[in-house]
Write a protein that holds these residues in place. Sequence first.
Motif, PDB file in Angstrom:
ATOM      1  N   ARG A   1      55.932   7.851  31.393  1.00  0.00           N
ATOM      2  CA  ARG A   1      56.112   9.118  30.731  1.00  0.00           C
ATOM      3  C   ARG A   1      56.963   9.068  29.267  1.00  0.00           C
ATOM      4  O   ARG A   1      56.848  10.003  28.632  1.00  0.00           O
ATOM      5  CB  ARG A   1      56.869   9.847  31.869  1.00  0.00           C
ATOM      6  CG  ARG A   1      55.925  10.386  32.890  1.00  0.00           C
ATOM      7  CD  ARG A   1      56.521  11.067  34.158  1.00  0.00           C
ATOM      8  NE  ARG A   1      57.233  12.285  33.565  1.00  0.00           N
ATOM      9  CZ  ARG A   1      56.815  13.535  33.537  1.00  0.00           C
ATOM     10  NH1 ARG A   1      55.526  13.751  33.896  1.00  0.00           N
ATOM     11  NH2 ARG A   1      57.479  14.576  32.830  1.00  0.00           N
TER      12      ARG A   1
ATOM     13  N   THR B   1      49.173  16.432  26.428  1.00  0.00           N
ATOM     14  CA  THR B   1      48.702  15.246  26.159  1.00  0.00           C
ATOM     15  C   THR B   1      47.038  15.480  25.652  1.00  0.00           C
ATOM     16  O   THR B   1      46.607  14.658  25.305  1.00  0.00           O
ATOM     17  CB  THR B   1      48.654  14.366  27.336  1.00  0.00           C
ATOM     18  OG1 THR B   1      47.865  15.012  28.222  1.00  0.00           O
ATOM     19  CG2 THR B   1      49.864  14.202  27.767  1.00  0.00           C
ATOM     20  N   LEU B   2      47.010  16.640  25.711  1.00  0.00           N
ATOM     21  CA  LEU B   2      45.365  17.171  25.004  1.00  0.00           C
ATOM     22  C   LEU B   2      45.668  17.688  23.781  1.00  0.00           C
ATOM     23  O   LEU B   2      44.895  18.362  23.163  1.00  0.00           O
ATOM     24  CB  LEU B   2      45.017  18.171  26.137  1.00  0.00           C
ATOM     25  CG  LEU B   2      44.158  17.374  27.323  1.00  0.00           C
ATOM     26  CD1 LEU B   2      43.850  18.358  28.150  1.00  0.00           C
ATOM     27  CD2 LEU B   2      43.312  16.257  27.139  1.00  0.00           C
ATOM     28  N   ARG B   3      46.893  17.545  23.197  1.00  0.00           N
ATOM     29  CA  ARG B   3      46.983  17.878  21.792  1.00  0.00           C
ATOM     30  C   ARG B   3      47.620  19.171  21.482  1.00  0.00           C
ATOM     31  O   ARG B   3      47.299  19.763  20.452  1.00  0.00           O
ATOM     32  CB  ARG B   3      45.789  17.766  20.766  1.00  0.00           C
ATOM     33  CG  ARG B   3      45.307  16.078  20.968  1.00  0.00           C
ATOM     34  CD  ARG B   3      46.245  15.015  20.118  1.00  0.00           C
ATOM     35  NE  ARG B   3      45.360  13.749  19.939  1.00  0.00           N
ATOM     36  CZ  ARG B   3      45.619  13.143  20.779  1.00  0.00           C
ATOM     37  NH1 ARG B   3      46.262  13.231  21.921  1.00  0.00           N
ATOM     38  NH2 ARG B   3      44.957  11.875  20.674  1.00  0.00           N
TER      39      ARG B   3
ATOM     40  N   PHE C   1      46.889  11.693  34.668  1.00  0.00           N
ATOM     41  CA  PHE C   1      47.719  11.857  35.862  1.00  0.00           C
ATOM     42  C   PHE C   1      47.358  11.627  37.400  1.00  0.00           C
ATOM     43  O   PHE C   1      46.201  11.298  37.666  1.00  0.00           O
ATOM     44  CB  PHE C   1      48.190  13.430  36.006  1.00  0.00           C
ATOM     45  CG  PHE C   1      49.046  13.703  34.522  1.00  0.00           C
ATOM     46  CD1 PHE C   1      50.236  13.734  34.625  1.00  0.00           C
ATOM     47  CD2 PHE C   1      48.288  14.206  33.602  1.00  0.00           C
ATOM     48  CE1 PHE C   1      50.934  14.080  33.506  1.00  0.00           C
ATOM     49  CE2 PHE C   1      48.735  14.614  32.471  1.00  0.00           C
ATOM     50  CZ  PHE C   1      50.266  14.636  32.207  1.00  0.00           C
TER      51      PHE C   1
ATOM     52  N   PRO D   1      41.778   9.003  21.887  1.00  0.00           N
ATOM     53  CA  PRO D   1      43.224   8.523  21.823  1.00  0.00           C
ATOM     54  C   PRO D   1      43.103   6.959  21.487  1.00  0.00           C
ATOM     55  O   PRO D   1      42.077   6.332  21.324  1.00  0.00           O
ATOM     56  CB  PRO D   1      43.514   8.558  23.268  1.00  0.00           C
ATOM     57  CG  PRO D   1      42.178   8.513  24.001  1.00  0.00           C
ATOM     58  CD  PRO D   1      41.397   8.838  23.073  1.00  0.00           C
TER      59      PRO D   1
ATOM     60  N   THR E   1      39.799  13.175  23.490  1.00  0.00           N
ATOM     61  CA  THR E   1      40.669  13.299  22.348  1.00  0.00           C
ATOM     62  C   THR E   1      40.700  12.139  21.662  1.00  0.00           C
ATOM     63  O   THR E   1      41.780  12.124  20.711  1.00  0.00           O
ATOM     64  CB  THR E   1      42.288  13.511  22.793  1.00  0.00           C
ATOM     65  OG1 THR E   1      42.679  12.346  23.611  1.00  0.00           O
ATOM     66  CG2 THR E   1      42.464  14.726  23.974  1.00  0.00           C
TER      67      THR E   1
ATOM     68  N   TYR F   1      46.327  10.708  28.502  1.00  0.00           N
ATOM     69  CA  TYR F   1      47.057  10.588  29.838  1.00  0.00           C
ATOM     70  C   TYR F   1      46.423  10.932  30.850  1.00  0.00           C
ATOM     71  O   TYR F   1      45.858  12.194  30.878  1.00  0.00           O
ATOM     72  CB  TYR F   1      48.322  11.374  29.455  1.00  0.00           C
ATOM     73  CG  TYR F   1      49.621  11.005  30.484  1.00  0.00           C
ATOM     74  CD1 TYR F   1      50.692  10.270  29.958  1.00  0.00           C
ATOM     75  CD2 TYR F   1      49.732  11.033  31.843  1.00  0.00           C
ATOM     76  CE1 TYR F   1      51.684   9.713  30.617  1.00  0.00           C
ATOM     77  CE2 TYR F   1      50.525  10.634  32.683  1.00  0.00           C
ATOM     78  CZ  TYR F   1      51.666   9.865  32.172  1.00  0.00           C
ATOM     79  OH  TYR F   1      52.676   9.478  32.916  1.00  0.00           O
TER      80      TYR F   1
ATOM     81  N   PRO G   1      49.030  10.236  19.441  1.00  0.00           N
ATOM     82  CA  PRO G   1      47.499  10.281  19.639  1.00  0.00           C
ATOM     83  C   PRO G   1      47.206   9.134  20.633  1.00  0.00           C
ATOM     84  O   PRO G   1      46.755   8.201  20.920  1.00  0.00           O
ATOM     85  CB  PRO G   1      47.262   9.315  18.196  1.00  0.00           C
ATOM     86  CG  PRO G   1      48.328   8.463  18.076  1.00  0.00           C
ATOM     87  CD  PRO G   1      49.388   9.281  18.404  1.00  0.00           C
ATOM     88  N   LEU G   2      47.404   9.868  21.932  1.00  0.00           N
ATOM     89  CA  LEU G   2      47.421   9.095  23.054  1.00  0.00           C
ATOM     90  C   LEU G   2      46.573  10.071  24.293  1.00  0.00           C
ATOM     91  O   LEU G   2      46.545  11.282  24.085  1.00  0.00           O
ATOM     92  CB  LEU G   2      48.695   8.703  23.921  1.00  0.00           C
ATOM     93  CG  LEU G   2      49.925   9.671  24.088  1.00  0.00           C
ATOM     94  CD1 LEU G   2      49.801  10.250  25.216  1.00  0.00           C
ATOM     95  CD2 LEU G   2      51.061   8.898  24.111  1.00  0.00           C
TER      96      LEU G   2
ATOM     97  N   ARG H   1      38.051  14.076  29.987  1.00  0.00           N
ATOM     98  CA  ARG H   1      38.895  14.991  29.382  1.00  0.00           C
ATOM     99  C   ARG H   1      40.007  14.217  28.375  1.00  0.00           C
ATOM    100  O   ARG H   1      40.077  14.272  27.165  1.00  0.00           O
ATOM    101  CB  ARG H   1      39.470  15.813  30.228  1.00  0.00           C
ATOM    102  CG  ARG H   1      40.506  16.993  29.715  1.00  0.00           C
ATOM    103  CD  ARG H   1      41.098  17.828  30.323  1.00  0.00           C
ATOM    104  NE  ARG H   1      42.092  17.054  31.295  1.00  0.00           N
ATOM    105  CZ  ARG H   1      42.840  17.962  32.294  1.00  0.00           C
ATOM    106  NH1 ARG H   1      42.509  19.269  32.340  1.00  0.00           N
ATOM    107  NH2 ARG H   1      43.732  17.243  33.072  1.00  0.00           N
ATOM    108  N   ALA H   2      40.495  13.159  28.870  1.00  0.00           N
ATOM    109  CA  ALA H   2      41.706  12.303  28.110  1.00  0.00           C
ATOM    110  C   ALA H   2      40.876  11.525  27.001  1.00  0.00           C
ATOM    111  O   ALA H   2      41.325  11.564  25.904  1.00  0.00           O
ATOM    112  CB  ALA H   2      42.415  11.499  29.049  1.00  0.00           C
TER     113      ALA H   2
ATOM    114  N   PRO I   1      54.747  15.071  22.512  1.00  0.00           N
ATOM    115  CA  PRO I   1      53.698  14.440  23.340  1.00  0.00           C
ATOM    116  C   PRO I   1      52.349  14.886  22.278  1.00  0.00           C
ATOM    117  O   PRO I   1      51.494  14.317  22.143  1.00  0.00           O
ATOM    118  CB  PRO I   1      53.786  14.936  24.467  1.00  0.00           C
ATOM    119  CG  PRO I   1      55.114  15.469  24.907  1.00  0.00           C
ATOM    120  CD  PRO I   1      55.735  15.714  23.539  1.00  0.00           C
TER     121      PRO I   1
END
Lengths: 365, 223
Positions: free
Chosen positions: A48, B126-128, A85, A154, A152, A83, A80-81, A148-149, A76
């Motif tokens: 985190r 975290t999704l911008r 959960f 990342p 982006t 995540y 450019p990451l 979904r992550a 956050p």
Amino acid sequence: MSEQAVGIAARLRLQRDEFVLDVDMRLPGSGVCVLFGRSGCGKTSLLRAIAGLERAEGVLEFRGQRWQDRYSFRPPHLRPLGYVFQEASLFAHLDVMGNLTFGYQRVPPAQRRIVLDEAISLLGLDNLLQRNAQTLSGGQRQRVAIARALLTSPQLLLLDEPLASLDGPSKAEILPYLERVRDELALPMIYVTHAPEEVARLADQLILLENGRIQAYGTLNQLLTAPDLPLAHLDDAAAVLPARVLSHDAHYALSELAVPGGSLWIAGCQLAQGSATRVRILARDVSLALQPSPGSSILNSLPAQLVDLSADRDPANLLARLELRAEGQPSQSILARLTRRSADRLALQVGMRVHAQIKAVALMR
Amino acid sequence: MSGEDLGAIWLTLKLATVVTLLLLLFCTPLAWWLARTRSAWKAPVGALVAMPLILPPTVIGFYLLLFMGPQGPLGQLSDWLGIGLLPFTFSGLVIASMVYSLPFVVQPLQTAFEQIGQRPLEVAATLRASPWDSFRHVVLPLARPGFFTASVLGFAHTVGEFGVVLMIGGSIPGQTKVISVQIYDHVEAMQYGSAHLLSAVLLAFSFVVLLLLHRYRKGHLHV
């Protein structure tokens, strides 16, 4: 490590009730790095803090970009990451497609490296797109969360025990998808877990955390077989080796896999010839012989050098570390658990050439 | 129903609508702050917000009268601005009603925000999504049931007020004479028939509101 090869350079400190997280680390910019340790050791806090969801003190750099130091803190949503959960945490007001596109829409088209169809097929979501998040199984939800992550695009994927809240079958369902993500996208990942099975299947590098501090850092094989670390002394202590499918023998229903220093015969391998995989060899399934023994029923034997012999938990036993040499590759080790009596009878000494006789090999896929 | 009765109904609806809209604007940030802060001010501010729940409306009205009067800070401000004094005007009534109905709007919103929790915001980040983006596209849609409850309760509670209106607004037709005051006037004048009619309207209104609210909540239980 050269500046280019360093993915993350972090010196972070975070005060918690149960422990103080205090780490200083440099991780490579590729592969899967697993943060391993028992619950409450600070794994999740560290992840985190890297994401910026937790405000630790210190300096954090990713590929030369400064994400935080004494004077600045990049929030956050500007890192450019991706995540994932522990609980999938899908948005309840959106369907699967709405969840998938939430981050995707917020990335400028020029920066997108993963397109919608690619993520959908990588995670096998074609039939779920119009579904409500509430109607999905735990495993399906987590697959949506991973896609979904990824959408982006990342540069770093952080996963916080993504399988921990799932039942056995759902875990088994997700692991192959994670392996595909690892193998098909050149995306560095940091993966938090306390499950040895996930470590063996996914990790390239391993960080052992204890009470908020880094106890050890190295490649998976190094750390699994290090006699001075607790992993090598677990009941089911095991080494993991990279392997490649050489051939299938239909007559005996066996497959031959190349591993460092030789090859192994293994049953039940469905992988195509030439494909890369991993095998896991438990310390208790390995015995030692001074000569190759053609009179034995044991199928697999690898020549090795005894590089360490140390006390094990049970006073009757010793733990041997055996190095397998392969030209042009970094050497890999396996472990053998044997009785002290056998070691004395064979007059084993560090440095000796031996033959590791392997009773069982598990294919990690 | 007399023209004055209809005027009172119209004025009440207008007052409740204006008050509800203003309260939603004002209470959303307040409820958000109350739901998320770890500040030591949370408890006192929360208590202050809840006060109108237990204070007699006449007490609220009395203090507001002093506050808006020629010696009160708001009175001096409004006078200085050239608006004049607020008591016994529609604007004064709006301000008083906002204070009176405040907890009925803040509390459902605060509960809704607290139920959403930290996680969806972290996911959005975290999704911008920037904090404002997350609020608009994650918090607001997830808190919709809370906004509905807050609007209905705020509106209904404003429609039903009496004590505060009497202290602050008096009984000026078209300005401050709302339904409850009109009913009171009818009873004072022994016009029980007219009082019955208006009272029945309020009774039916309250019943329908509660029924709707119940239906809506039930519909959102499994979401």
